[in-house]
Write a protein that holds these residues in place. Sequence first.
Motif, PDB file in Angstrom:
ATOM      1  N   THR A 135     -12.144   0.347 -12.057  1.00 41.66           N
ATOM      2  CA  THR A 135     -12.025   0.287 -10.595  1.00 41.66           C
ATOM      3  C   THR A 135     -11.452  -1.056 -10.151  1.00 41.66           C
ATOM      4  OG1 THR A 135     -14.318  -0.439 -10.241  1.00 41.66           O
ATOM      5  CG2 THR A 135     -13.902   1.940 -10.230  1.00 41.66           C
ATOM      6  N   GLY A 136     -11.785  -2.131 -10.873  1.00 42.70           N
ATOM      7  CA  GLY A 136     -11.174  -3.428 -10.574  1.00 42.70           C
ATOM      8  C   GLY A 136      -9.685  -3.420 -10.855  1.00 42.70           C
ATOM      9  N   SER A 195       0.836  -1.194   0.000  1.00 44.94           N
ATOM     10  CA  SER A 195       0.000   0.000   0.000  1.00 44.94           C
ATOM     11  C   SER A 195       0.869   1.242   0.000  1.00 44.94           C
ATOM     12  CB  SER A 195      -0.900   0.023   1.232  1.00 44.94           C
ATOM     13  OG  SER A 195      -1.968  -0.872   1.073  1.00 44.94           O
ATOM     14  N   HIS A 208     -11.182  -2.683   6.087  1.00 43.97           N
ATOM     15  CA  HIS A 208     -10.695  -2.153   4.812  1.00 43.97           C
ATOM     16  C   HIS A 208     -11.852  -1.442   4.150  1.00 43.97           C
ATOM     17  CE1 HIS A 208      -6.842  -4.160   4.922  1.00 43.97           C
ATOM     18  NE2 HIS A 208      -7.463  -5.253   5.315  1.00 43.97           N
ATOM     19  N   HIS A 253      -4.683  -0.625  -1.030  1.00 44.73           N
ATOM     20  CA  HIS A 253      -5.274  -1.714  -0.250  1.00 44.73           C
ATOM     21  C   HIS A 253      -5.509  -1.341   1.222  1.00 44.73           C
ATOM     22  CE1 HIS A 253      -6.467  -5.800   0.563  1.00 44.73           C
ATOM     23  NE2 HIS A 253      -5.626  -5.832   1.580  1.00 44.73           N
ATOM     24  N   ILE A 307      -6.846   3.445   1.457  1.00 50.08           N
ATOM     25  CA  ILE A 307      -8.006   4.159   0.931  1.00 50.08           C
ATOM     26  C   ILE A 307      -9.046   4.396   2.031  1.00 50.08           C
ATOM     27  CG2 ILE A 307      -9.295   2.108   0.177  1.00 50.08           C
ATOM     28  CD1 ILE A 307      -9.057   5.322  -1.877  1.00 50.08           C
ATOM     29  N   HIS A 315      -7.901  -1.683  -8.106  1.00 45.62           N
ATOM     30  CA  HIS A 315      -7.702  -2.579  -6.961  1.00 45.62           C
ATOM     31  C   HIS A 315      -6.543  -3.532  -7.222  1.00 45.62           C
ATOM     32  CE1 HIS A 315      -8.495  -5.105  -3.526  1.00 45.62           C
ATOM     33  NE2 HIS A 315      -8.523  -6.147  -4.342  1.00 45.62           N
ATOM     34  N   GLU A 316      -6.439  -4.029  -8.442  1.00 51.30           N
ATOM     35  CA  GLU A 316      -5.357  -4.951  -8.803  1.00 51.30           C
ATOM     36  C   GLU A 316      -3.974  -4.342  -8.547  1.00 51.30           C
ATOM     37  OE1 GLU A 316      -3.124  -6.109 -12.830  1.00 51.30           O
ATOM     38  OE2 GLU A 316      -5.302  -6.210 -12.990  1.00 51.30           O
ATOM     39  N   GLY A 354      -3.040  -2.654  -6.093  1.00 53.79           N
ATOM     40  CA  GLY A 354      -2.708  -2.887  -4.691  1.00 53.79           C
ATOM     41  C   GLY A 354      -2.227  -1.669  -3.929  1.00 53.79           C
ATOM     42  N   SER A 410      -1.808  -1.062 -14.808  1.00 58.59           N
ATOM     43  CA  SER A 410      -2.315  -2.389 -14.449  1.00 58.59           C
ATOM     44  C   SER A 410      -1.936  -3.391 -15.533  1.00 58.59           C
ATOM     45  CB  SER A 410      -3.844  -2.355 -14.316  1.00 58.59           C
ATOM     46  OG  SER A 410      -4.440  -2.262 -15.608  1.00 58.59           O
TER      47      SER A 410
END
Length: 166
Positions: free
Chosen positions: A67-68, A3, A165, A77, A80, A71-72, A74, A17
């Motif tokens: 948005t996925g 993070s 989280h 993580h 946020i 998240h990938e 990281g 990504s």
Amino acid sequence: MTSYYLEDFSVGQTFESGGRTITETDLTFFSMLSGDWNPLHANSEYARSTRYGERVVHGVLGIAVSTGMLHELGIFHDSIIAMLGFRNWNFLAPLLVNDTIHLRLTITSVEPGKSGNSGKLGRRFQLINQVGAVVQEGESDALVLSRQGAAKKQADTPQGAAPSHT
């Protein structure tokens, strides 16, 4: 995952990504989820007669996939607090079944909060297809913990309780 916290970001910093191919199943499931069965998305014969010559994937599916991909990465993580919304999102080219896209995230601003526990991060999203064309782009600010805020959050978490989280 590693993070990043507020002070780890700088204006102009970019993250990319991995790629993801948009499938027929993605288009169908999103039509079912959203209820959007517009013939441009759902009718091959109709779509053949349009400027695109084939069915076009829903533009907002691109936002969801971005948005996925975020998240990938990281990087948010553990840091946020909240996404504050999307603005100025533009569909620059059609998103098609079998396109492989990835996210380029660029930091546009870093604004520490008054408490020192968090701050606001400006972010530019770009969805890029397999030929390097930007098909969608937009902006999204987020509230992010600072290292001080993360330490305070950890100290405030009761021993034995799992950290939340958000």
